[in-house]
Design a protein around this motif. Structure first.
Motif, PDB file in Angstrom:
ATOM      1  N   TYR A   1      37.798   6.922 -78.533  1.00  0.00           N
ATOM      2  CA  TYR A   1      36.563   7.161 -79.255  1.00  0.00           C
ATOM      3  C   TYR A   1      35.537   6.039 -79.139  1.00  0.00           C
ATOM      4  O   TYR A   1      34.276   6.133 -79.382  1.00  0.00           O
ATOM      5  CB  TYR A   1      36.739   7.348 -80.795  1.00  0.00           C
ATOM      6  CG  TYR A   1      37.534   8.518 -81.086  1.00  0.00           C
ATOM      7  CD1 TYR A   1      36.791   9.680 -81.054  1.00  0.00           C
ATOM      8  CD2 TYR A   1      38.817   8.820 -81.596  1.00  0.00           C
ATOM      9  CE1 TYR A   1      37.239  11.121 -81.351  1.00  0.00           C
ATOM     10  CE2 TYR A   1      39.375   9.934 -81.731  1.00  0.00           C
ATOM     11  CZ  TYR A   1      38.504  11.345 -81.850  1.00  0.00           C
ATOM     12  OH  TYR A   1      38.895  12.379 -82.029  1.00  0.00           O
ATOM     13  N   GLY A   2      35.947   4.834 -78.834  1.00  0.00           N
ATOM     14  CA  GLY A   2      35.062   3.667 -78.677  1.00  0.00           C
ATOM     15  C   GLY A   2      34.235   4.053 -77.373  1.00  0.00           C
ATOM     16  O   GLY A   2      33.031   3.639 -77.277  1.00  0.00           O
ATOM     17  N   PHE A   3      34.985   4.565 -76.510  1.00  0.00           N
ATOM     18  CA  PHE A   3      34.256   4.693 -75.300  1.00  0.00           C
ATOM     19  C   PHE A   3      33.440   5.975 -75.317  1.00  0.00           C
ATOM     20  O   PHE A   3      32.257   5.859 -74.780  1.00  0.00           O
ATOM     21  CB  PHE A   3      35.544   4.742 -74.044  1.00  0.00           C
ATOM     22  CG  PHE A   3      34.556   5.541 -72.868  1.00  0.00           C
ATOM     23  CD1 PHE A   3      33.965   4.701 -71.934  1.00  0.00           C
ATOM     24  CD2 PHE A   3      34.841   6.857 -72.504  1.00  0.00           C
ATOM     25  CE1 PHE A   3      33.430   5.240 -70.809  1.00  0.00           C
ATOM     26  CE2 PHE A   3      34.439   7.387 -71.275  1.00  0.00           C
ATOM     27  CZ  PHE A   3      33.467   6.787 -70.310  1.00  0.00           C
ATOM     28  N   ILE A   4      33.638   7.092 -75.948  1.00  0.00           N
ATOM     29  CA  ILE A   4      32.883   8.283 -75.508  1.00  0.00           C
ATOM     30  C   ILE A   4      31.715   7.939 -76.600  1.00  0.00           C
ATOM     31  O   ILE A   4      30.713   8.441 -76.621  1.00  0.00           O
ATOM     32  CB  ILE A   4      33.812   9.492 -75.928  1.00  0.00           C
ATOM     33  CG1 ILE A   4      33.214  10.651 -75.337  1.00  0.00           C
ATOM     34  CG2 ILE A   4      34.191   9.614 -77.578  1.00  0.00           C
ATOM     35  CD1 ILE A   4      33.244  10.991 -74.158  1.00  0.00           C
ATOM     36  N   TRP A   5      32.068   7.158 -77.744  1.00  0.00           N
ATOM     37  CA  TRP A   5      31.034   7.179 -78.672  1.00  0.00           C
ATOM     38  C   TRP A   5      29.660   6.147 -77.919  1.00  0.00           C
ATOM     39  O   TRP A   5      28.712   6.642 -78.285  1.00  0.00           O
ATOM     40  CB  TRP A   5      31.447   6.397 -79.937  1.00  0.00           C
ATOM     41  CG  TRP A   5      30.281   6.052 -81.190  1.00  0.00           C
ATOM     42  CD1 TRP A   5      29.656   7.050 -81.931  1.00  0.00           C
ATOM     43  CD2 TRP A   5      29.683   4.920 -81.309  1.00  0.00           C
ATOM     44  NE1 TRP A   5      28.664   6.192 -82.537  1.00  0.00           N
ATOM     45  CE2 TRP A   5      28.876   4.787 -82.164  1.00  0.00           C
ATOM     46  CE3 TRP A   5      30.132   3.536 -80.932  1.00  0.00           C
ATOM     47  CZ2 TRP A   5      27.992   3.817 -82.697  1.00  0.00           C
ATOM     48  CZ3 TRP A   5      29.503   2.535 -81.156  1.00  0.00           C
ATOM     49  CH2 TRP A   5      28.140   2.548 -81.995  1.00  0.00           C
ATOM     50  N   ALA A   6      30.237   5.132 -77.281  1.00  0.00           N
ATOM     51  CA  ALA A   6      29.323   4.453 -76.488  1.00  0.00           C
ATOM     52  C   ALA A   6      28.400   5.463 -75.508  1.00  0.00           C
ATOM     53  O   ALA A   6      27.082   5.140 -75.502  1.00  0.00           O
ATOM     54  CB  ALA A   6      29.964   3.088 -75.806  1.00  0.00           C
ATOM     55  N   VAL A   7      28.923   6.236 -74.834  1.00  0.00           N
ATOM     56  CA  VAL A   7      28.306   6.974 -73.893  1.00  0.00           C
ATOM     57  C   VAL A   7      27.354   7.943 -74.764  1.00  0.00           C
ATOM     58  O   VAL A   7      26.154   8.225 -74.394  1.00  0.00           O
ATOM     59  CB  VAL A   7      29.591   8.023 -73.061  1.00  0.00           C
ATOM     60  CG1 VAL A   7      28.533   9.058 -72.489  1.00  0.00           C
ATOM     61  CG2 VAL A   7      30.319   7.160 -72.351  1.00  0.00           C
ATOM     62  N   GLY A   8      27.890   8.723 -75.902  1.00  0.00           N
ATOM     63  CA  GLY A   8      26.778   9.448 -76.598  1.00  0.00           C
ATOM     64  C   GLY A   8      25.635   8.628 -77.220  1.00  0.00           C
ATOM     65  O   GLY A   8      24.680   9.357 -77.364  1.00  0.00           O
TER      66      GLY A   8
END
Length: 443
Positions: free
Chosen positions: A137-144
């Motif tokens: 979630y840390g990675f995908i939230w940063a991308v979003g």
């Protein structure tokens, strides 16, 4: 002289019965579900390796294998993508890859690190599970967030609907949406093959609603609103596992601060900004999207009749990109209803969190007992000295909106396991609610 009578010798069947009852018990057969759980690394890697081998060894098969490894429907003239049926293959391969990555991260990286930090076996498993949640979630939230920040609709909810029904989208946005959908599919798989948690059906319903909403929004070209909704959801799913990790590592103050940030962020993102977005759908969609039907390829209006062919028009965009795509009150309310269902789940979960947090801070008296599935667990008695809130280090892995929440630590008790993965809660509402969010008695 008396003649001794000898006892009759046992028959062959009696001997066999004696041997069968006194000999070693046959090994328990492994069920298919247990076999899948045990091989969560080997099975996905084998499938991906086979696809990759077919792709490289047989060039004639590449039109069929290529969609598994790269995005489809690229237009070199515009440097953008559109959606289509081949996107399903990318979602499948991404879900398989996420299954392998999750198992590798938990078993080979996070769990050994937890053991090095001094955690015992069960604590290291729980930290590893929460660590994976925080990583993803840390990675995908940063991308979003990056995509949202660099868009024309950054905190301008009315601008979300301006360019609809343009179907092309950037490669980064397409990859982001398909990976998010693959993660939801993978989560549905995980909650069914691993030990069932207390909120199994709630989580299953949530994942089905979210994946259905995301798929429909993707087909209808609602990329922008999908990006915003996922950003508002994912930040909370990152903060709670992070707070629990701090608890496992015994950083009590940092855990309390992180949990406070989690509650505040939840309220702002899921009950303020999210409702502003829902209001924008209700208010701005009719103003920005003229009701009627548009060409699927050119995005030009071809009819002001937004209700052609009964209900068949709704499924036209799912069948072909060339089919007309329509907008009317029914379609608006269908999408808005799905979003409001998610809001309803969030309200229920947040009311539990608030009620438990208030009860713990006000009374400092919230205890609970629970059974773990294996080892005997002993937790030292602690005295309530202040009103701080803690997250448990021995919680089960349950979660709202893909969040993970856990149960209570035991207080001054030592009990043996009474079942695999079962969490028996006291009938007290406050105790049950406390277990839902992972708070424990103040220390």
């Amino acid at each position: 002289m008396t003649k001794e009578t000898s006892a009759p010798s046992p028959s062959v069947s009696e001997r066999n019965a004696y041997v069968s009852t006194t000999g070693p018990r046959p090994a328990k057969q492994t069920t298919f579900r247990e076999w899948v759980v045990t091989n969560q690394i080997g099975i996905p890697l084998t499938i991906l390796a086979m696809l990759l081998a077919l792709h490289n060894l047989y060039p004639s098969l590449r039109p069929y294998t290529q969609p598994f490894f790269q995005l489809s429907y690229y237009d070199p003239a515009t440097d953008q993508y559109v959606q289509g049926w081949d996107d399903i293959y990318f979602v499948i391969s991404a879900a398989i890859a996420l299954t392998a990555i999750r198992a590798i991260a938990i078993e080979w990286v996070l769990q050994p690190l937890a053991r090095c930090a001094g955690l015992k076996r069960k604590g290291s498993i729980r930290l590893a599970e929460q660590g994976w949640q925080a990583m993803y979630y840390g990675f995908i939230w940063a991308v979003g967030l990056y995509l949202w920040k660099n868009s024309h609709y950054w905190f301008d909810f009315g601008a979300i609907w301006v360019k609809w029904p343009a179907r092309p989208l950037s490669g980064a946005l397409k990859w982001y949406l398909l990976v998010e959908l693959a993660f939801l599919v993978q989560q549905i798989f995980v909650i069914h093959v691993e030990e069932r948690r207390k909120d199994h059906y709630q989580m299953f319903s949530h994942h089905v609603i979210t994946s259905t909403l995301l798929t429909s929004a993707y087909i209808y070209g609602f990329y922008n609103v999908s990006n915003v909704v996922l950003c508002l959801m994912d930040i909370v799913d990152f903060l709670l596992p992070s707070a629990k990790i701090l608890k496992y590592l015994k950083f009590e103050l940092a855990c309390n601060v992180a949990f406070g940030v989690f509650m505040a962020t939840w309220f702002v993102t899921r009950h303020i900004l999210y409702n502003v977005l829902c209001w924008s759908i209700y208010k701005n969609v009719p103003a920005q999207m003229a009701y009627g039907c548009y060409s699927g390829s050119s995005a030009t209006m071809i009819s002001t009749d937004g209700y052609p062919n009964a209900f068949a028009y709704m499924f036209g965009p799912f069948q072909s990109l060339e089919n007309p795509i329509c907008m009317n009150r029914s379609i608006k309310w269908i999408f808005l209803s799905f979003l409001l269902c998610l809001q309803g789940l969030s309200i229920v979960w947040f009311s539990m969190i608030v009620r438990v947090a208030y009860g713990v801070v006000r009374t400092g008296n919230a205890e609970d007992t629970r059974s773990d599935e294996e080892d005997e667990v002993t937790v030292d008695t602690q005295t309530a000295a202040n009103g701080s809130i803690h997250l448990t280090a021995n919680g089960a892995n349950t979660a709202p909106v893909a969040d993970s929440t856990s149960g209570l630590d035991r207080r001054a008790t030592s009990v043996r396991a009474r079942g695999r993965g079962r969490v028996p809660f006291d009938q007290s509402d406050r105790k049950a609610l406390l277990g839902r969010i992972g708070c424990e008695k103040p220390t």
